[in-house]
Design a protein around this motif. Structure first.
Motif, mmCIF file in Angstrom:
data_model
loop_
_atom_site.group_PDB
_atom_site.id
_atom_site.type_symbol
_atom_site.label_atom_id
_atom_site.label_comp_id
_atom_site.label_asym_id
_atom_site.label_seq_id
_atom_site.Cartn_x
_atom_site.Cartn_y
_atom_site.Cartn_z
ATOM 1 N N GLN A 163 -40.035 -78.837 -15.272
ATOM 2 C CA GLN A 163 -39.894 -77.438 -15.679
ATOM 3 C C GLN A 163 -38.597 -77.223 -16.462
ATOM 4 O O GLN A 163 -38.582 -76.528 -17.486
ATOM 5 N N SER A 164 -37.521 -77.824 -15.982
ATOM 6 C CA SER A 164 -36.232 -77.673 -16.657
ATOM 7 C C SER A 164 -36.259 -78.325 -18.034
ATOM 8 O O SER A 164 -35.737 -77.770 -19.011
ATOM 9 N N LEU A 165 -36.880 -79.492 -18.106
ATOM 10 C CA LEU A 165 -36.991 -80.193 -19.388
ATOM 11 C C LEU A 165 -37.791 -79.375 -20.391
ATOM 12 O O LEU A 165 -37.411 -79.244 -21.559
ATOM 13 N N GLU A 166 -38.898 -78.828 -19.922
ATOM 14 C CA GLU A 166 -39.766 -78.042 -20.798
ATOM 15 C C GLU A 166 -39.025 -76.827 -21.352
ATOM 16 O O GLU A 166 -39.053 -76.559 -22.558
ATOM 17 N N GLY A 167 -38.342 -76.104 -20.456
ATOM 18 C CA GLY A 167 -37.609 -74.920 -20.893
ATOM 19 C C GLY A 167 -36.500 -75.248 -21.874
ATOM 20 O O GLY A 167 -36.293 -74.543 -22.869
ATOM 21 N N LEU A 168 -35.808 -76.354 -21.618
ATOM 22 C CA LEU A 168 -34.689 -76.731 -22.476
ATOM 23 C C LEU A 168 -35.172 -77.229 -23.836
ATOM 24 O O LEU A 168 -34.558 -76.934 -24.871
ATOM 25 N N LEU A 169 -36.276 -77.970 -23.849
ATOM 26 C CA LEU A 169 -36.808 -78.461 -25.126
ATOM 27 C C LEU A 169 -37.297 -77.297 -25.988
ATOM 28 O O LEU A 169 -37.058 -77.272 -27.200
ATOM 29 N N ILE A 170 -37.965 -76.337 -25.365
ATOM 30 C CA ILE A 170 -38.424 -75.154 -26.107
ATOM 31 C C ILE A 170 -37.226 -74.422 -26.708
ATOM 32 O O ILE A 170 -37.240 -74.022 -27.878
ATOM 33 N N GLN A 171 -36.181 -74.276 -25.906
ATOM 34 C CA GLN A 171 -34.974 -73.606 -26.391
ATOM 35 C C GLN A 171 -34.358 -74.379 -27.557
ATOM 36 O O GLN A 171 -33.944 -73.790 -28.564
ATOM 37 N N GLY A 172 -34.309 -75.695 -27.423
ATOM 38 C CA GLY A 172 -33.743 -76.520 -28.486
ATOM 39 C C GLY A 172 -34.534 -76.433 -29.775
ATOM 40 O O GLY A 172 -33.963 -76.362 -30.870
ATOM 41 N N LEU A 173 -35.860 -76.411 -29.657
ATOM 42 C CA LEU A 173 -36.715 -76.309 -30.839
ATOM 43 C C LEU A 173 -36.587 -74.941 -31.501
ATOM 44 O O LEU A 173 -36.520 -74.834 -32.730
#
Length: 208
Positions: free
Chosen positions: A117-127
């Motif tokens: 969940q943390s990875l998904e949220g952070l990747l979306i933010q980065g993109l």
């Protein structure tokens, strides 16, 4: 006759000695195997405790704040967790079938869920913010835990689908002269114009 009896006695003693040695060797092998299994379980528990300690140092509210205020640091922490998580998975596989492992599985599942969940949220933010460092940390972390397909699916959801939904419009193709050609041109522009961030992170070289 006496020699025959003596031979039988010696043979019996030899067999008895062999049986005793075999029993001792079997016991030693059994104890050694149990010792190895216990060590594997200890490694599993240590990895779980280490990851939980990192996660618990940031409660859910603090973690959300960290993702917003310092996403790069959050990415570094996730990458560190992923490395330890990899070790955890390795030792868990080695301990498969051991009853005590079942008691630790709920904690492993909790770690897995939190990490994903943390990875998904952070990747979306980065993109969405075009942050190269965040995306690089996230993709590296996905690779570490062997979940690159999840990253690909997320990129498709965040980048590819919205663009395709915007460009591929049947009414536009029908009502615009050369509409199909324009549509085709826009599709070809997607990678060079809208995937610059991913190209930079992955080192891809694509002709314009």
């Amino acid at each position: 006759m006496g020699g025959c009896k003596l031979a039988h006695v010696n043979q019996f003693k030899l067999q008895q000695g062999y049986s005793t040695n075999f029993f001792k060797l079997s016991c030693f092998s059994f104890l050694r195997l149990n010792q190895i299994n216990v060590m594997k379980l200890i490694q599993v528990v240590r990895s779980v405790e280490k990851i939980e300690k990192i996660l618990h140092s940031q409660n859910s509210k603090d973690w959300t704040s960290l993702e917003m205020s310092s996403p790069l640091l959050a990415g570094q922490i996730l990458e560190r967790i992923a490395t330890e998580f990899n070790q955890l998975q390795f030792h868990a596989v080695q301990s498969k079938g051991m009853p005590l492992l079942d008691k630790v599985r709920p904690r492993i599942s909790g770690i897995t869920s939190t990490l994903q969940q943390s990875l998904e949220g952070l990747l979306i933010q980065g993109l969405q913010t075009s942050n190269v460092d965040i995306v690089r940390h996230c993709l590296r972390t996905y690779a570490t835990i062997d979940k690159t397909r999840d990253a690909e699916a997320l990129v498709g959801q965040v980048l590819v689908k919205p663009y395709m939904d915007m460009v591929i419009v049947e009414q536009f193709v029908k009502s615009t002269p050369n509409g199909l050609q324009i549509l085709y041109t826009k599709l070809l522009q997607f990678v060079p114009h809208h995937c610059k961030l991913l190209r930079e992170v992955t080192g891809m070289v694509i002709s314009r």
